[in-house]
Design an enzyme around this catalytic site. Structure first.
Site, PDB file in Angstrom:
ATOM      1  CB  CYS A   2       3.087  -6.366  17.091  1.00 28.75           C
ATOM      2  SG  CYS A   2       1.709  -7.411  16.547  1.00 28.75           S
TER       3      CYS A   2
ATOM      4  CB  CYS B 119      -1.036 -11.595  21.949  1.00 25.74           C
ATOM      5  SG  CYS B 119      -1.953 -10.108  21.485  1.00 25.74           S
TER       6      CYS B 119
ATOM      7  CG  HIS C 225       0.534 -10.285  13.803  1.00 25.54           C
ATOM      8  ND1 HIS C 225       0.148 -10.494  15.108  1.00 25.54           N
ATOM      9  CD2 HIS C 225      -0.413 -10.895  13.033  1.00 25.54           C
ATOM     10  CE1 HIS C 225      -0.982 -11.191  15.125  1.00 25.54           C
ATOM     11  NE2 HIS C 225      -1.340 -11.442  13.878  1.00 25.54           N
TER      12      HIS C 225
ATOM     13  CG  ASP D 115      -0.369 -13.812  18.343  1.00 26.31           C
ATOM     14  OD1 ASP D 115       0.007 -12.886  19.085  1.00 26.31           O
ATOM     15  OD2 ASP D 115      -0.578 -13.656  17.132  1.00 26.31           O
ATOM     16  CB  SER D 116      -4.446 -11.499  18.563  1.00 24.79           C
ATOM     17  OG  SER D 116      -3.388 -10.991  17.777  1.00 24.79           O
TER      18      SER D 116
ATOM     19  CD  GLU E  58      -4.020 -12.585  11.813  1.00 25.28           C
ATOM     20  OE1 GLU E  58      -4.895 -13.416  11.518  1.00 25.28           O
ATOM     21  OE2 GLU E  58      -3.079 -12.849  12.585  1.00 25.28           O
TER      22      GLU E  58
END
Length: 305
Positions: A200, A74, A202, A11-12, A153
Site C-alpha cells: 500500500c 493506489c 500509504h 491515490d485514495s 491519513e
C-alpha cells in the site's frame, strides 16, 4: 519529439505522494497532476464495486485534464480494477502492484516474501499472483493491516502509540501469536520471511517504524521506486517524455541540443484533494517541504450511468 502534457497520479489519499516523490526524482522535467480522494479514504475496507466506482470518478477527472498517462498509485484500486481502467481510457495506465512484485521477487534470498496490504488488496491476491508470475518458487504470505491507512491519513506516522499499533498488526506475519494464541503463519524460525513488501502506498510513510519492528534481517520493499522506473520506460516507449528528458531534448545533430534547452518549460505540479486541504498539506509538506505549497480542493464528478 517531446510531450509537455502532465502525468496524472491517483491515490485514495496521501499515500500516493510517496510514488509522486519517486517519479519526480526519476523524471524531474515532467509536470504532474496528483489527485487524492481523501474524503472517501480508506479504500481498502470498501467493497470492490465501490472502489471501482470511486476510482473511475477520480480517473475521469484526470483524463479530462489532458494528462498523457495515469499512474494508479493506489494498490487497492490497482488490484481491483486495473483492467477496467485500461479498457476505459485511451492512454497508458500504470499500476503499482506488478513493479513492486518484481522488486520483491528479486530481493528475497530465502524465497519467502511477506506482503502487508489493505483487506481489499489481500482479498484480490494481486500480489500473490504477480510474485508467483515472476518466480513460482517464492512463498508468499499475505496479511491485511487495515489500521495503517487511517494512521497515515491522520498524519500519525511516529510515536509510542503508532509503534504499538504497528507491532500488533505485524505480529502474526513475523511469527508471533495472535490474540487466540495461534500462529497465523506457523513457520519455523529458520523459515521466516526475509522480505516484506509494503503493498500500500500509504505504508512507506510508516517505513521507519515498520523496519524497526521487522528487524534488520528483513528487507523492506515498496512499489514507489519500482513504479517510477516502470513509468520512465512507459513514457519512452510511447514517445511521451517531456523536453529535457534524456533522449528527447537533445538533438541528433551538433548544436541542436543547446537550442532545444533554451525552450525547456518549467514543470508544473498540481495537487488536488477531495478531503481536508489543510490535513493534506501537512503530509505533503513532510514529503516535499515547501516545493508544492498549493493544494486545491476538488469535487469529483459522478460516474455516468
Amino acid at each position: 519529439m517531446s510531450d509537455p502534457r502532465p502525468i496524472g497520479v491517483f491515490d485514495s489519499g496521501v499515500g500516493g505522494l510517496t510514488v509522486l516523490r519517486e517519479i519526480l526524482r526519476r523524471s524531474p522535467r515532467e509536470s504532474t497532476v496528483y489527485l487524492g480522494d481523501n474524503l472517501r479514504a480508506p479504500y481498502g475496507i470498501r467493497p470492490d464495486d465501490e472502489v471501482r466506482a470511486f476510482s473511475i470518478e477520480a480517473l475521469d477527472e484526470l483524463a479530462a485534464r489532458d494528462v498523457k498517462a495515469i499512474v494508479v498509485a493506489c494498490n487497492t484500486s490497482t488490484a481491483v480494477a486495473l483492467g477496467d481502467f485500461r479498457r476505459r481510457y485511451d492512454l497508458p495506465i500504470l499500476g503499482v502492484v506488478r513493479p513492486g512484485a518484481v522488486t520483491a521477487s528479486l530481493t528475497t534470498r530465502n524465497r519467502r516474501v511477506g506482503v502487508i496490504a489493505t483487506p481489499a488488496t489481500v482479498r484480490s491476491h494481486a500480489y500473490f499472483n504477480a510474485i508467483k508470475d515472476e518466480n513460482p518458487a517464492v512463498e508468499v504470505y499475505e496479511h491485511a493491516t487495515p489500521a495503517f491507512v487511517p494512521l497515515v491519513e491522520a498524519g500519525r506516522i511516529g510515536g509510542a502509540e503508532v509503534e504499538a499499533i504497528v507491532a500488533e498488526s505485524l505480529a502474526p506475519l513475523l511469527g508471533q501469536r495472535d490474540e487466540a494464541g495461534d500462529f497465523v503463519f506457523p513457520l519455523p524460525a529458520s523459515a521466516r520471511i526475509d522480505t516484506l513488501l509494503l503493498g500500500c502506498t500509504h505504508y512507506p510513510l510508516l517505513r521507519p517504524v515498520i523496519a524497526a519492528i521487522a528487524g534488520e534481517r528483513v528487507a523492506i520493499v515498496d512499489s514507489a521506486t519500482a513504479t517510477a522506473s516502470a513509468l520512465v520506460e512507459l513514457l519512452a516507449i510511447n514517445g511521451l517524455e517531456a523536453a529535457g528528458t534524456t533522449g528527447t531534448a537533445k538533438g541528433d545533430r551538433a548544436g541542436e541540443g543547446d537550442r532545444a534547452d533554451e525552450g525547456l518549460r518549467t514543470p508544473v505540479h498540481i495537487q488536488l484533494t477531495t478531503g481536508d486541504v489543510d490535513a493534506f498539506r501537512v503530509v505533503a509538506e513532510r514529503i516535499f517541504g515547501e516545493a508544492f505549497p498549493d493544494v486545491a480542493s476538488i469535487e469529483v464528478a459522478a460516474v455516468p450511468s
